[in-house]
Design a protein around this motif. Structure first.
Motif, PDB file in Angstrom:
ATOM      1  N   GLY A   1     -67.528  94.603 -18.589  1.00  7.88           N
ATOM      2  CA  GLY A   1     -67.631  93.149 -18.585  1.00  7.88           C
ATOM      3  C   GLY A   1     -66.326  92.403 -18.683  1.00  7.88           C
ATOM      4  O   GLY A   1     -66.320  91.172 -18.712  1.00  7.88           O
ATOM      5  N   VAL A   2     -65.204  93.127 -18.722  1.00  9.47           N
ATOM      6  CA  VAL A   2     -63.902  92.473 -18.876  1.00  9.47           C
ATOM      7  C   VAL A   2     -63.320  92.053 -17.533  1.00  9.47           C
ATOM      8  O   VAL A   2     -62.717  90.985 -17.400  1.00  9.47           O
ATOM      9  CB  VAL A   2     -62.913  93.414 -19.609  1.00  9.47           C
ATOM     10  N   GLY A   3     -63.495  92.882 -16.508  1.00 14.69           N
ATOM     11  CA  GLY A   3     -62.874  92.624 -15.214  1.00 14.69           C
ATOM     12  C   GLY A   3     -61.573  93.381 -15.063  1.00 14.69           C
ATOM     13  O   GLY A   3     -61.015  93.901 -16.037  1.00 14.69           O
ATOM     14  N   ASN A   4     -61.082  93.475 -13.852  1.00 17.11           N
ATOM     15  CA  ASN A   4     -59.859  94.224 -13.576  1.00 17.11           C
ATOM     16  C   ASN A   4     -58.633  93.535 -14.167  1.00 17.11           C
ATOM     17  O   ASN A   4     -58.614  92.312 -14.318  1.00 17.11           O
ATOM     18  CB  ASN A   4     -59.685  94.399 -12.063  1.00 17.11           C
ATOM     19  N   PRO A   5     -57.592  94.304 -14.503  1.00 20.43           N
ATOM     20  CA  PRO A   5     -56.412  93.743 -15.182  1.00 20.43           C
ATOM     21  C   PRO A   5     -55.694  92.683 -14.358  1.00 20.43           C
ATOM     22  O   PRO A   5     -55.619  92.761 -13.127  1.00 20.43           O
ATOM     23  CB  PRO A   5     -55.516  94.971 -15.377  1.00 20.43           C
ATOM     24  N   LEU A   6     -55.147  91.696 -15.068  1.00 14.25           N
ATOM     25  CA  LEU A   6     -54.370  90.620 -14.461  1.00 14.25           C
ATOM     26  C   LEU A   6     -53.018  90.528 -15.145  1.00 14.25           C
ATOM     27  O   LEU A   6     -52.916  90.690 -16.363  1.00 14.25           O
ATOM     28  CB  LEU A   6     -55.114  89.291 -14.576  1.00 14.25           C
ATOM     29  N   ASN A   7     -51.981  90.232 -14.380  1.00 17.53           N
ATOM     30  CA  ASN A   7     -50.620  90.182 -14.903  1.00 17.53           C
ATOM     31  C   ASN A   7     -50.348  88.844 -15.587  1.00 17.53           C
ATOM     32  O   ASN A   7     -51.136  87.899 -15.474  1.00 17.53           O
ATOM     33  CB  ASN A   7     -49.629  90.404 -13.756  1.00 17.53           C
ATOM     34  N   TYR A   8     -49.233  88.780 -16.275  1.00 16.43           N
ATOM     35  CA  TYR A   8     -48.861  87.561 -16.995  1.00 16.43           C
ATOM     36  C   TYR A   8     -47.771  86.808 -16.228  1.00 16.43           C
ATOM     37  O   TYR A   8     -47.134  87.328 -15.315  1.00 16.43           O
ATOM     38  CB  TYR A   8     -48.389  87.881 -18.412  1.00 16.43           C
ATOM     39  N   GLY A   9     -47.598  85.546 -16.605  1.00 14.84           N
ATOM     40  CA  GLY A   9     -46.514  84.746 -16.052  1.00 14.84           C
ATOM     41  C   GLY A   9     -46.722  84.269 -14.627  1.00 14.84           C
ATOM     42  O   GLY A   9     -45.752  83.906 -13.952  1.00 14.84           O
TER      43      GLY A   9
ATOM     44  N   LEU B   1     -51.833  67.127 -17.738  1.00 17.29           N
ATOM     45  CA  LEU B   1     -52.602  67.579 -16.579  1.00 17.29           C
ATOM     46  C   LEU B   1     -51.710  67.759 -15.358  1.00 17.29           C
ATOM     47  O   LEU B   1     -51.886  68.708 -14.580  1.00 17.29           O
ATOM     48  CB  LEU B   1     -53.721  66.588 -16.268  1.00 17.29           C
ATOM     49  N   GLY B   2     -50.772  66.835 -15.173  1.00 14.38           N
ATOM     50  CA  GLY B   2     -49.874  66.939 -14.033  1.00 14.38           C
ATOM     51  C   GLY B   2     -49.033  68.202 -14.073  1.00 14.38           C
ATOM     52  O   GLY B   2     -48.829  68.862 -13.048  1.00 14.38           O
ATOM     53  N   LYS B   3     -48.542  68.568 -15.254  1.00 17.04           N
ATOM     54  CA  LYS B   3     -47.739  69.788 -15.397  1.00 17.04           C
ATOM     55  C   LYS B   3     -48.585  71.030 -15.133  1.00 17.04           C
ATOM     56  O   LYS B   3     -48.124  71.982 -14.499  1.00 17.04           O
ATOM     57  CB  LYS B   3     -47.130  69.846 -16.799  1.00 17.04           C
ATOM     58  N   ARG B   4     -49.818  71.032 -15.605  1.00 11.86           N
ATOM     59  CA  ARG B   4     -50.703  72.177 -15.368  1.00 11.86           C
ATOM     60  C   ARG B   4     -51.003  72.303 -13.874  1.00 11.86           C
ATOM     61  O   ARG B   4     -51.006  73.405 -13.319  1.00 11.86           O
ATOM     62  CB  ARG B   4     -51.993  72.019 -16.157  1.00 11.86           C
ATOM     63  N   ALA B   5     -51.246  71.176 -13.226  1.00 11.11           N
ATOM     64  CA  ALA B   5     -51.521  71.207 -11.789  1.00 11.11           C
ATOM     65  C   ALA B   5     -50.338  71.794 -11.022  1.00 11.11           C
ATOM     66  O   ALA B   5     -50.515  72.604 -10.106  1.00 11.11           O
ATOM     67  CB  ALA B   5     -51.834  69.799 -11.287  1.00 11.11           C
ATOM     68  N   GLN B   6     -49.129  71.386 -11.405  1.00  8.29           N
ATOM     69  CA  GLN B   6     -47.943  71.889 -10.713  1.00  8.29           C
ATOM     70  C   GLN B   6     -47.736  73.379 -10.970  1.00  8.29           C
ATOM     71  O   GLN B   6     -47.344  74.128 -10.072  1.00  8.29           O
ATOM     72  CB  GLN B   6     -46.704  71.103 -11.155  1.00  8.29           C
ATOM     73  N   SER B   7     -48.015  73.812 -12.199  1.00  6.29           N
ATOM     74  CA  SER B   7     -47.876  75.233 -12.539  1.00  6.29           C
ATOM     75  C   SER B   7     -48.809  76.095 -11.696  1.00  6.29           C
ATOM     76  O   SER B   7     -48.419  77.160 -11.184  1.00  6.29           O
ATOM     77  CB  SER B   7     -48.173  75.437 -14.029  1.00  6.29           C
ATOM     78  N   ILE B   8     -50.047  75.629 -11.527  1.00  6.26           N
ATOM     79  CA  ILE B   8     -51.007  76.372 -10.711  1.00  6.26           C
ATOM     80  C   ILE B   8     -50.568  76.373  -9.245  1.00  6.26           C
ATOM     81  O   ILE B   8     -50.609  77.411  -8.565  1.00  6.26           O
ATOM     82  CB  ILE B   8     -52.418  75.768 -10.842  1.00  6.26           C
ATOM     83  N   THR B   9     -50.122  75.220  -8.758  1.00  6.32           N
ATOM     84  CA  THR B   9     -49.671  75.122  -7.371  1.00  6.32           C
ATOM     85  C   THR B   9     -48.510  76.075  -7.103  1.00  6.32           C
ATOM     86  O   THR B   9     -48.492  76.798  -6.095  1.00  6.32           O
ATOM     87  CB  THR B   9     -49.246  73.679  -7.040  1.00  6.32           C
TER      88      THR B   9
ATOM     89  N   GLY C   1     -47.859  78.767  -8.719  1.00  9.50           N
ATOM     90  CA  GLY C   1     -48.382  80.124  -8.789  1.00  9.50           C
ATOM     91  C   GLY C   1     -49.054  80.550  -7.493  1.00  9.50           C
ATOM     92  O   GLY C   1     -48.940  81.716  -7.071  1.00  9.50           O
ATOM     93  N   ILE C   2     -49.755  79.610  -6.860  1.00 16.51           N
ATOM     94  CA  ILE C   2     -50.423  79.921  -5.588  1.00 16.51           C
ATOM     95  C   ILE C   2     -49.398  80.267  -4.516  1.00 16.51           C
ATOM     96  O   ILE C   2     -49.525  81.266  -3.801  1.00 16.51           O
ATOM     97  CB  ILE C   2     -51.305  78.741  -5.143  1.00 16.51           C
ATOM     98  N   TRP C   3     -48.366  79.438  -4.394  1.00 19.60           N
ATOM     99  CA  TRP C   3     -47.373  79.674  -3.355  1.00 19.60           C
ATOM    100  C   TRP C   3     -46.523  80.913  -3.652  1.00 19.60           C
ATOM    101  O   TRP C   3     -46.062  81.587  -2.716  1.00 19.60           O
ATOM    102  CB  TRP C   3     -46.486  78.446  -3.189  1.00 19.60           C
ATOM    103  N   GLN C   4     -46.360  81.233  -4.924  1.00 16.02           N
ATOM    104  CA  GLN C   4     -45.549  82.403  -5.271  1.00 16.02           C
ATOM    105  C   GLN C   4     -46.338  83.706  -5.167  1.00 16.02           C
ATOM    106  O   GLN C   4     -45.827  84.721  -4.681  1.00 16.02           O
ATOM    107  CB  GLN C   4     -44.982  82.255  -6.687  1.00 16.02           C
ATOM    108  N   HIS C   5     -47.587  83.695  -5.627  1.00 18.37           N
ATOM    109  CA  HIS C   5     -48.370  84.933  -5.710  1.00 18.37           C
ATOM    110  C   HIS C   5     -49.516  85.005  -4.707  1.00 18.37           C
ATOM    111  O   HIS C   5     -50.024  86.103  -4.438  1.00 18.37           O
ATOM    112  CB  HIS C   5     -48.938  85.101  -7.127  1.00 18.37           C
TER     113      HIS C   5
END
Length: 521
Positions: free
Chosen positions: A281-289, A339-347, A349-353
């Motif tokens: 029930g945990v799911g496959n491992p995910l990396n940090y950062g 919220l703006g900082k979180r949105a940018q962090s996710i964005t 992350g998408i373009w990087q990973h």
């Protein structure tokens, strides 16, 4: 053209109203004037769950102008389908029930307008489905007080669901509605625990929370109203941010390497691997950062393989940014900046990973990643999807990475769930197997295209697969009359949104050569 008279259902007829799940499987007169002779599938006015004169005016305006009368009939049935059949409970907040007043006066729960909108043939509300089901009515909310209160109520109801069980995707009728709860018949072990009388299913899907934000963002965009920014909505937003913090954590501690059990786990007794999470029930491992947020399940309700589900991350980034702008307008600058900082962090992350090199298509978006370099290349018909990235507002249609991705997704050699057969084709997904494609994917394809031939090819194929006058969940690619779900309100809403998009963007395709755009407002 004058607005039609207000129509009110007579509640005394309610007991005689047929079950729409069964009603939708039969053809009803009058038939359309086109070669398909499509049936009229709207229930009697006395059996409709919500009515709006402005909605009826849009139907009249559109169908009178549409050249293809079969297409016009499908729009006539599909555009109001959510209002006609799925608003199981609504109070406008102005004349609240005694129990609602008592509750709201004590703790604010269930205060103001409330709306319970089911998905169709299942008596439960999915956050994702209900948001999308109401989307085509959002432009009417500024002029129609009833629509305004319906959508405001939907925001308030979703806020209560998010506060109580933020990891869950589908919910029972609100307690004040006095409607009976139903069980999903599954044997699930979930952490955090939930109350079955409140929750129908508890699959954690990141897009469910993004859709909660989207509902309010769209409401503000079309009305300019901040009425939904109540203390309960702010509490729901705080709850969303808490989930994002918890689900941005890696599987292993970044310093010690020690396993860190996720706040959410899900195990179901099943022989279908897509219905439960691996590793107890945990799911496959995910990396940090990575900046990305985990999603245990996809919008199809299938389990993710790699938990960083890119389409939901893209949607969350977009909706966080929109919510940040609304909060700034409401002079809540500090929260807006968070919220703006979180949105940018996710964005970032998408373009990087989330962007990878494909040997045939170049740089493309992956469907899922894990931050370690593993990737899943595919797409599913359900939204959010990679195909829908421009519709969600994550990027423009002409973005080169998106165009590469789109070519990959709409090709059997590039997307394992692009299904083709003798009678139908489109994107499907694991949810309904390897022979059923979803009409919804063709509608998204049309809305992300500027090519008239491609657009009408998609629309015409959906029309041909709708002999009952409604859009189905999925179609057997080899037998066009073999479908799943005769009554699936979300698909009908997406069809209506597609036709309205074309009426505005390419009016000649639906109204004929030289036609002026038709804009719902």
């Amino acid at each position: 053209m004058a607005s039609p008279p207000d129509m009110e259902a007579d509640p005394s007829y309610a007991r005689a109203c047929p079950d729409y799940k069964r009603y939708s499987t039969f053809q009803h007169r009058p038939f359309s004037d086109g070669p398909m002779e499509l049936p009229f599938q709207r229930p009697s006015i006395h059996c409709r769950t919500f009515t709006s004169p402005l909605v009826e005016k849009v139907i009249e305006d559109m169908t009178e102008k549409m050249v293809d009368k079969d297409l016009a009939r499908l729009f006539e049935n599909a555009f109001p389908n959510t209002l006609d059949t799925t608003v199981r409970w609504h109070v406008d907040g102005e004349a609240a029930h005694t129990e609602l007043k008592a509750r709201s006066s004590v703790d604010g729960k269930w205060g103001g307008a409330q709306s319970f909108v089911v998905t169709g043939d299942i008596n439960a509300e999915w956050l994702r489905d209900s948001t999308n089901q109401l989307l085509q009515y959002q432009p009417l909310a500024k002029k129609d007080k009833k629509i305004f209160n319906l959508i405001l109520g939907a925001i308030n109801t979703q806020a209560e669901y998010v506060i109580e069980s933020p990891y869950c995707n589908a919910f029972q009728p609100p307690p004040p509605s006095k409607l009976a709860a139903t069980q999903n018949g599954q044997d699930d072990v979930v952490h955090p625990a939930y109350e079955p009388s409140f929750v129908f299913e508890c699959k954690y899907e990141l897009d469910s929370l993004a859709h909660f934000l989207s509902l309010g963002n769209s409401f503000y965009n079309h009305t300019g109203s901040l009425d939904f920014l109540t203390p309960r909505w702010y509490k729901a937003l705080d709850t969303v941010l808490e989930v994002l913090d918890q689900q941005s954590q890696s599987t292993f501690d970044s310093e010690t390497g020690r396993f860190e059990r996720n706040a959410y786990t899900f195990s179901r007794r099943t022989d279908q691997g897509t219905e439960t999470l691996p590793l107890s029930g945990v799911g496959n491992p995910l990396n940090y950062g990575t900046g990305l947020i985990r999603s245990a399940f996809r919008p199809s309700d299938d389990a993710t393989i790699l938990g960083f589900y890119i389409p939901a991350n893209a949607q969350m980034a977009v909706e966080l940014k929109k919510t940040a702008d609304i909060l700034f307008a409401a002079k809540n600058v500090g929260l807006s900046q968070i919220l703006g900082k979180r949105a940018q962090s996710i964005t970032d992350g998408i373009w990087q990973h989330g962007v990878v090199a494909h040997k045939n298509y170049g740089r493309v978006f992956a469907y899922e990643v894990d931050g370690y370099g593993s990737q899943i290349l595919m797409d599913d018909a359900n939204v959010p999807s990679l195909l829908a990235l421009p519709i969600m507002g994550f990027l423009e249609r002409n973005d080169p990475v998106y165009q590469n991705t789109r070519k990959m997704l709409l090709n059997k050699a590039g997307n394992p769930y692009y299904l083709e057969g003798r009678a139908f084709h489109g994107i499907g997904g694991p949810h309904v197997g390897l022979e059923h494609a979803w009409p919804m994917s063709l509608l998204l394809q049309a809305m992300t295209s500027d090519d008239d031939k491609e657009i009408m090819g998609c629309v015409d194929l959906v029309l041909s697969a709708s002999p009952l006058g409604l859009v189905h969940e999925s179609i057997n690619v080899n037998q066009i009359r073999d479908y799943t779900r005769s009554w699936f309100a979300w698909a009908n809403s997406v069809f209506a949104q597609t036709i309205l998009d074309l009426a505005k963007r390419k009016p000649h395709l639906v109204f004929g050569k030289g036609a002026e755009p038709y804009i719902v407002e």
